[in-house]
Design a protein around this motif. Structure first.
Motif, PDB file in Angstrom:
ATOM      1  N   SER A 158     -17.028 -18.017  -4.137  1.00  0.00           N
ATOM      2  CA  SER A 158     -15.744 -17.726  -3.478  1.00  0.00           C
ATOM      3  C   SER A 158     -15.718 -16.273  -2.998  1.00  0.00           C
ATOM      4  O   SER A 158     -15.687 -15.334  -3.807  1.00  0.00           O
ATOM      5  CB  SER A 158     -14.588 -17.995  -4.441  1.00  0.00           C
ATOM      6  OG  SER A 158     -13.425 -17.409  -3.926  1.00  0.00           O
ATOM      7  N   GLU A 159     -15.729 -16.115  -1.669  1.00  0.00           N
ATOM      8  CA  GLU A 159     -15.730 -14.764  -1.104  1.00  0.00           C
ATOM      9  C   GLU A 159     -14.392 -14.078  -1.337  1.00  0.00           C
ATOM     10  O   GLU A 159     -14.319 -12.856  -1.492  1.00  0.00           O
ATOM     11  CB  GLU A 159     -16.040 -14.817   0.402  1.00  0.00           C
ATOM     12  CG  GLU A 159     -17.503 -15.106   0.729  1.00  0.00           C
ATOM     13  CD  GLU A 159     -18.447 -14.089   0.088  1.00  0.00           C
ATOM     14  OE1 GLU A 159     -18.175 -12.876   0.196  1.00  0.00           O
ATOM     15  OE2 GLU A 159     -19.444 -14.513  -0.523  1.00  0.00           O
ATOM     16  N   ILE A 160     -13.338 -14.903  -1.347  1.00  0.00           N
ATOM     17  CA  ILE A 160     -11.986 -14.323  -1.538  1.00  0.00           C
ATOM     18  C   ILE A 160     -11.889 -13.700  -2.930  1.00  0.00           C
ATOM     19  O   ILE A 160     -11.391 -12.575  -3.092  1.00  0.00           O
ATOM     20  CB  ILE A 160     -10.899 -15.402  -1.340  1.00  0.00           C
ATOM     21  CG1 ILE A 160     -10.927 -15.870   0.111  1.00  0.00           C
ATOM     22  CG2 ILE A 160      -9.517 -14.869  -1.693  1.00  0.00           C
ATOM     23  CD1 ILE A 160     -10.092 -17.089   0.405  1.00  0.00           C
ATOM     24  N   ALA A 161     -12.369 -14.458  -3.927  1.00  0.00           N
ATOM     25  CA  ALA A 161     -12.316 -13.939  -5.302  1.00  0.00           C
ATOM     26  C   ALA A 161     -13.143 -12.669  -5.412  1.00  0.00           C
ATOM     27  O   ALA A 161     -12.717 -11.669  -6.017  1.00  0.00           O
ATOM     28  CB  ALA A 161     -12.838 -15.000  -6.262  1.00  0.00           C
ATOM     29  N   ARG A 162     -14.331 -12.679  -4.796  1.00  0.00           N
ATOM     30  CA  ARG A 162     -15.205 -11.502  -4.827  1.00  0.00           C
ATOM     31  C   ARG A 162     -14.516 -10.309  -4.160  1.00  0.00           C
ATOM     32  O   ARG A 162     -14.527  -9.191  -4.672  1.00  0.00           O
ATOM     33  CB  ARG A 162     -16.520 -11.834  -4.107  1.00  0.00           C
ATOM     34  CG  ARG A 162     -17.574 -10.731  -4.202  1.00  0.00           C
ATOM     35  CD  ARG A 162     -18.862 -11.168  -3.509  1.00  0.00           C
ATOM     36  NE  ARG A 162     -19.433 -12.333  -4.169  1.00  0.00           N
ATOM     37  CZ  ARG A 162     -20.297 -12.256  -5.188  1.00  0.00           C
ATOM     38  NH1 ARG A 162     -20.668 -11.077  -5.638  1.00  0.00           N
ATOM     39  NH2 ARG A 162     -20.781 -13.346  -5.745  1.00  0.00           N
ATOM     40  N   GLU A 163     -13.905 -10.604  -3.010  1.00  0.00           N
ATOM     41  CA  GLU A 163     -13.204  -9.553  -2.262  1.00  0.00           C
ATOM     42  C   GLU A 163     -12.069  -8.964  -3.098  1.00  0.00           C
ATOM     43  O   GLU A 163     -11.839  -7.747  -3.101  1.00  0.00           O
ATOM     44  CB  GLU A 163     -12.646 -10.166  -0.960  1.00  0.00           C
ATOM     45  CG  GLU A 163     -12.307  -9.146   0.114  1.00  0.00           C
ATOM     46  CD  GLU A 163     -13.491  -8.263   0.467  1.00  0.00           C
ATOM     47  OE1 GLU A 163     -13.292  -7.034   0.463  1.00  0.00           O
ATOM     48  OE2 GLU A 163     -14.604  -8.781   0.702  1.00  0.00           O
ATOM     49  N   ASN A 164     -11.356  -9.848  -3.787  1.00  0.00           N
ATOM     50  CA  ASN A 164     -10.251  -9.394  -4.643  1.00  0.00           C
ATOM     51  C   ASN A 164     -10.747  -8.459  -5.735  1.00  0.00           C
ATOM     52  O   ASN A 164     -10.138  -7.407  -5.983  1.00  0.00           O
ATOM     53  CB  ASN A 164      -9.555 -10.595  -5.302  1.00  0.00           C
ATOM     54  CG  ASN A 164      -8.518 -11.198  -4.383  1.00  0.00           C
ATOM     55  OD1 ASN A 164      -7.975 -10.509  -3.527  1.00  0.00           O
ATOM     56  ND2 ASN A 164      -8.267 -12.489  -4.525  1.00  0.00           N
ATOM     57  N   ILE A 165     -11.832  -8.842  -6.373  1.00  0.00           N
ATOM     58  CA  ILE A 165     -12.355  -8.008  -7.467  1.00  0.00           C
ATOM     59  C   ILE A 165     -12.789  -6.643  -6.914  1.00  0.00           C
ATOM     60  O   ILE A 165     -12.426  -5.591  -7.452  1.00  0.00           O
ATOM     61  CB  ILE A 165     -13.556  -8.704  -8.165  1.00  0.00           C
ATOM     62  CG1 ILE A 165     -13.092 -10.003  -8.823  1.00  0.00           C
ATOM     63  CG2 ILE A 165     -14.174  -7.789  -9.208  1.00  0.00           C
ATOM     64  CD1 ILE A 165     -14.232 -10.869  -9.351  1.00  0.00           C
ATOM     65  N   ILE A 166     -13.538  -6.698  -5.819  1.00  0.00           N
ATOM     66  CA  ILE A 166     -14.043  -5.432  -5.254  1.00  0.00           C
ATOM     67  C   ILE A 166     -12.886  -4.533  -4.814  1.00  0.00           C
ATOM     68  O   ILE A 166     -12.858  -3.333  -5.112  1.00  0.00           O
ATOM     69  CB  ILE A 166     -15.019  -5.705  -4.085  1.00  0.00           C
ATOM     70  CG1 ILE A 166     -16.301  -6.347  -4.636  1.00  0.00           C
ATOM     71  CG2 ILE A 166     -15.354  -4.416  -3.336  1.00  0.00           C
ATOM     72  CD1 ILE A 166     -17.293  -6.789  -3.591  1.00  0.00           C
ATOM     73  N   SER A 167     -11.940  -5.163  -4.124  1.00  0.00           N
ATOM     74  CA  SER A 167     -10.816  -4.373  -3.622  1.00  0.00           C
ATOM     75  C   SER A 167     -10.037  -3.752  -4.782  1.00  0.00           C
ATOM     76  O   SER A 167      -9.586  -2.607  -4.709  1.00  0.00           O
ATOM     77  CB  SER A 167      -9.941  -5.271  -2.756  1.00  0.00           C
ATOM     78  OG  SER A 167      -8.609  -5.033  -2.958  1.00  0.00           O
ATOM     79  N   TYR A 168      -9.894  -4.514  -5.859  1.00  0.00           N
ATOM     80  CA  TYR A 168      -9.167  -4.017  -7.021  1.00  0.00           C
ATOM     81  C   TYR A 168      -9.875  -2.829  -7.667  1.00  0.00           C
ATOM     82  O   TYR A 168      -9.254  -1.845  -8.066  1.00  0.00           O
ATOM     83  CB  TYR A 168      -9.011  -5.156  -8.033  1.00  0.00           C
ATOM     84  CG  TYR A 168      -8.248  -4.775  -9.273  1.00  0.00           C
ATOM     85  CD1 TYR A 168      -6.861  -4.747  -9.271  1.00  0.00           C
ATOM     86  CD2 TYR A 168      -8.922  -4.417 -10.439  1.00  0.00           C
ATOM     87  CE1 TYR A 168      -6.155  -4.388 -10.400  1.00  0.00           C
ATOM     88  CE2 TYR A 168      -8.224  -4.058 -11.576  1.00  0.00           C
ATOM     89  CZ  TYR A 168      -6.842  -4.041 -11.554  1.00  0.00           C
ATOM     90  OH  TYR A 168      -6.154  -3.681 -12.677  1.00  0.00           O
ATOM     91  N   TYR A 169     -11.224  -2.930  -7.753  1.00  0.00           N
ATOM     92  CA  TYR A 169     -11.982  -1.889  -8.458  1.00  0.00           C
ATOM     93  C   TYR A 169     -12.499  -0.780  -7.545  1.00  0.00           C
ATOM     94  O   TYR A 169     -13.233   0.096  -8.002  1.00  0.00           O
ATOM     95  CB  TYR A 169     -13.171  -2.525  -9.206  1.00  0.00           C
ATOM     96  CG  TYR A 169     -12.733  -3.217 -10.485  1.00  0.00           C
ATOM     97  CD1 TYR A 169     -12.361  -2.478 -11.606  1.00  0.00           C
ATOM     98  CD2 TYR A 169     -12.677  -4.602 -10.566  1.00  0.00           C
ATOM     99  CE1 TYR A 169     -11.947  -3.104 -12.774  1.00  0.00           C
ATOM    100  CE2 TYR A 169     -12.262  -5.231 -11.725  1.00  0.00           C
ATOM    101  CZ  TYR A 169     -11.906  -4.474 -12.830  1.00  0.00           C
ATOM    102  OH  TYR A 169     -11.495  -5.081 -13.985  1.00  0.00           O
TER     103      TYR A 169
END
Lengths: 329, 236
Positions: B18-29
């Motif tokens: 899931s690219e969205i989930a990955r994007e969320n994690i990266i954006s958060y951190y």
């Protein structure tokens, strides 16, 4: 000079600052140079603030500020009355002037007699309304204000335009305090224009005192300032009211017209400096706005235009030395 | 992410593609990544620097390879991977006279990569407590961004005197007593200044002067799960 040690947790590092959250929940930006190492988030960070340098810098700022202040005050002096500062004058037996800013915060308070000074010491509050409330409480406690035989006269100058302070608000507060204390004293509130304020200053009287004097002079009861020296404000107020009633008893309507004409003819504030101690009061119908409040009866018989009040009679036993009410500006 | 179950879900989803989930994690951190890269590089790094890309790639790899059964927190693990990649990068770039990291200096030029990793893990052993605090800081930062507030602005809006600070703490307590105020704040992303001032009697000017600080206090108070941050604004 003692250095100030700042201890906090790093919550962000920018190019210019290390942002700390200190142990007491404050935030502090510590200046950093681009070559400084970057602390990691969550790390404890100690920083010693060099106060010495700050003070050196402040020294120059202080000198500059003093010069600016001098220039500013020199240029602004003639327009001082335009300052957005209200003066609330309260006469119970203690006579008090309260200087407030346009946010109702008390800048300073001045007791115009010994009782006033005593009450200020006991009742001082930062907020105007709380201060007034406390003044009444303390006046009752000290026995200056008691049931049926006393009044509170309040004048606010200059005339109020701001929404933040209304006479009604002050008046309601005083009445509410009276109710709480089961008092039925009368309340007279008014606003005075800058002209009245300036004239009072020239006459070396408190605003309330000057307002009553102006009223008496307009009614022809007194001719000049010397006649009211040594008289208590409440006596004067009562004299003014008695005169109003006697005039009303004879010819109410024409008299009102006559007064209006007379006041219209009266020039605004003429002070002949040094020649004689006579000051012609400004036309109060234009410059004093009065508000009626409190208990019924005789208030409705009063002549319109001037101070309308609920009169319960004022004892001369509470005479206040007028000289002590002079403004020491 | 302070809420570990949500984080676990994101990690699983990201691992499953899931690219969205990955994007969320990266954006958060992201703030953590750039800060860690800057810290390790011993200089301020922006997203346009090469080190930032290396950090980001390492972090991305950490998402794929992180195993929560390994007894190591995600942040520690990500830190380790970023550090290892940066060491490799500086070693490659050393002949070009880039700024190098401390422990690969002339004296102790340990070439054994495994040894370095071991050392780095020892030198960076953040306690669980500190990691939780970092997670809370990141979450607070994210929340404040929704209100257009950044940490560096808060000094300006912070009270200068203890009395004012006490007043603001009380103000925040009064604010969170009202569900209506909270809803307005969270939905409209602004303080209901007038109604709050009217109800509590506080001066609008005082509230306005410390507005962003007050919002920060309210946000922290509304999140008692941030146990470390809550300690900082404990009513004294």
């Amino acid at each position: 000079m003692k250095n100030n040690i700042i201890n906090g947790t790093v919550i962000k590092v920018t190019k210019e600052y290390v942002v700390l959250m200190t142990d007491d929940g404050m935030f502090k930006n510590i200046q950093r140079s681009s070559s400084d190492p970057v602390p990691i988030l969550g790390q404890q960070f100690y920083y010693t603030e060099r106060r010495q340098n700050k003070l050196k810098w402040q020294k120059y700022v202080t000198v500059a500020a003093v010069f600016l202040l001098l220039i500013f005050s020199a240029t602004m002096m003639p327009f001082k009355h335009e300052d957005p500062v209200y003066i609330v004058a309260i006469d119970i037996n203690p006579s008090i002037e309260i200087f407030v800013d346009d946010n109702l915060q008390v800048i300073k308070a001045k007791g115009l007699n010994d009782e006033g000074k005593e009450i200020i010491d006991l009742a001082y509050q930062d907020n105007l309304l709380s201060f007034i409330e406390e003044i009444i409480n303390q006046s009752v406690e000290k026995g200056f204000l008691h049931e049926y035989n006393q009044a509170v006269i309040t004048t606010v100058a200059p005339e109020i335009e701001s929404d933040e302070l209304t006479l009604k608000e002050i008046e309601e507060l005083i009445n509410r305090s009276f109710e709480n204390k089961a008092l039925k004293a009368k309340v007279v509130t008014a606003t005075a224009s800058n002209n009245v304020y300036e004239a009072a200053k020239d006459a070396n009287l408190s605003i309330n005192h000057y307002r009553v004097y102006a009223n008496l002079k307009r009614q022809g009861i007194v001719q000049d300032l010397d006649e009211i020296i040594g008289k208590n404000i409440f006596e004067l107020e009562r004299a003014s009211n008695n005169e109003s009633r006697s005039q009303q008893g004879t010819s109410q309507k024409p008299n009102e017209k006559e007064n209006k004409q007379q006041s219209d003819r009266t020039p605004p504030i003429v002070s002949e400096e040094g020649k004689q101690n006579t000051i012609t009061p400004p036309s109060l119908e234009d410059e004093v706005t009065n508000v009626e409040k409190s208990v019924p009866d005789r208030a409705k018989e009063k002549k319109p235009g001037l101070v309308k009040e609920m009169n319960q009679g004022l004892p001369s036993s509470t005479i206040n030395d007028n000289n002590s009410m002079r403004r020491d500006r | 992410m302070a809420d570990k179950s949500i984080f676990q879900q994101f990690i699983i989803q990201a691992k499953n593609g899931s690219e969205i989930a990955r994007e969320n994690i990266i954006s958060y951190y992201k703030p953590y990544i750039i800060n860690t890269v800057g810290h390790l590089s011993k200089r301020y790094i922006t997203w346009s620097d090469e080190e930032a890309s290396i950090g980001l790639i390492a972090f991305n790899r950490a998402i794929d390879s992180y195993d929560d059964q390994g007894g190591r927190s995600f942040l520690n693990y990500a830190y380790l991977l970023i550090k290892r990649d940066l060491i490799d990068y500086y070693r490659r770039e050393k002949p070009r006279q880039h700024i190098s990291m401390n422990y690969s200096t002339e004296k102790n030029d340990i070439t054994n990569n495994q040894m370095e990793v071991k050392n780095s893990f020892e030198s960076f052993h953040q306690t669980q407590e500190t990691q939780d605090l970092v997670e809370e800081i990141l979450e607070l930062d994210r929340n404040l961004n929704l209100f257009g507030i950044s940490f560096e602005e808060l000094e300006y809006y912070s009270p200068k005197h203890k009395d004012t600070r006490k007043t603001l703490f009380l103000m925040a307590n009064r604010f969170i007593e009202s569900q209506e105020f909270i809803e307005t704040l969270l939905t409209k992303k602004r303080l209901p200044l007038k109604s709050f001032a009217k109800k509590t009697g506080y001066r609008i000017k005082t509230i306005e002067r410390h507005r962003k600080y007050l919002i920060t206090l309210i946000i922290v108070k509304l999140n008692p799960k941030w146990i470390h941050l809550s300690q900082y604004i404990k009513d004294s």
